[in-house]
Write a protein that holds these residues in place. Structure first.
Motif, PDB file in Angstrom:
ATOM      1  N   VAL A   1      53.849  -8.188  44.591  1.00 59.72           N
ATOM      2  CA  VAL A   1      52.410  -8.082  44.822  1.00 59.72           C
ATOM      3  C   VAL A   1      51.748  -6.977  43.998  1.00 59.72           C
ATOM      4  O   VAL A   1      50.538  -6.815  44.075  1.00 59.72           O
ATOM      5  CB  VAL A   1      52.101  -7.896  46.328  1.00 59.72           C
ATOM      6  N   GLN A   2      52.529  -6.243  43.226  1.00 57.74           N
ATOM      7  CA  GLN A   2      51.945  -5.240  42.333  1.00 57.74           C
ATOM      8  C   GLN A   2      52.093  -5.717  40.897  1.00 57.74           C
ATOM      9  O   GLN A   2      53.099  -6.302  40.521  1.00 57.74           O
ATOM     10  CB  GLN A   2      52.615  -3.878  42.525  1.00 57.74           C
ATOM     11  N   GLY A   3      51.043  -5.494  40.105  1.00 57.10           N
ATOM     12  CA  GLY A   3      51.065  -5.910  38.705  1.00 57.10           C
ATOM     13  C   GLY A   3      50.781  -7.389  38.516  1.00 57.10           C
ATOM     14  O   GLY A   3      51.049  -7.947  37.450  1.00 57.10           O
ATOM     15  N   VAL A   4      50.238  -8.049  39.544  1.00 56.04           N
ATOM     16  CA  VAL A   4      49.967  -9.488  39.464  1.00 56.04           C
ATOM     17  C   VAL A   4      48.519  -9.799  39.880  1.00 56.04           C
ATOM     18  O   VAL A   4      48.227 -10.903  40.325  1.00 56.04           O
ATOM     19  CB  VAL A   4      50.966 -10.309  40.313  1.00 56.04           C
ATOM     20  N   TYR A   5      47.643  -8.805  39.737  1.00 58.15           N
ATOM     21  CA  TYR A   5      46.209  -8.938  40.057  1.00 58.15           C
ATOM     22  C   TYR A   5      45.942  -9.178  41.537  1.00 58.15           C
ATOM     23  O   TYR A   5      44.896  -9.709  41.904  1.00 58.15           O
ATOM     24  CB  TYR A   5      45.544 -10.034  39.206  1.00 58.15           C
TER      25      TYR A   5
END
Length: 92
Positions: free
Chosen positions: A15-19
């Protein structure tokens, strides 16, 4: 409008770095929900949603899928009294 509620959500998975934060903000603004979203040090994303119960619950449900590139594994939700947050933003 129904009395406002507050949901504090913790989302785990990819869930981080995926907008995830940006799309959460976009969706929350569409729903008319106030609050914030941020990356947590442990790799999760945390968010607070305040507003109309139906809109807040729609955001909680949305968190189970999130942004198109996310892979959500778990969503934890804690409910509390609203604090009167205005607007929706990304915290860093």
């Amino acid at each position: 409008m129904n009395e406002a509620i507050r949901a504090h959500v913790f989302v785990s998975g990819r869930v981080q770095g995926v907008y995830y934060r940006a799309t959460t903000r976009e969706r929350a603004r569409e729903e008319g929900v106030d609050g914030w979203v941020k990356n947590l040090a442990d790799g999760r994303v945390g968010a607070v949603f305040e507003g109309d119960p139906d809109a807040v619950e729609a955001m909680v449900e949305w968190c189970h899928t999130g942004s198109p590139r996310a892979r959500v594994e778990d969503v934890e939700v804690e409910y509390d009294e609203p604090t009167g947050i205005e607007g929706f933003g990304i915290r860093r």
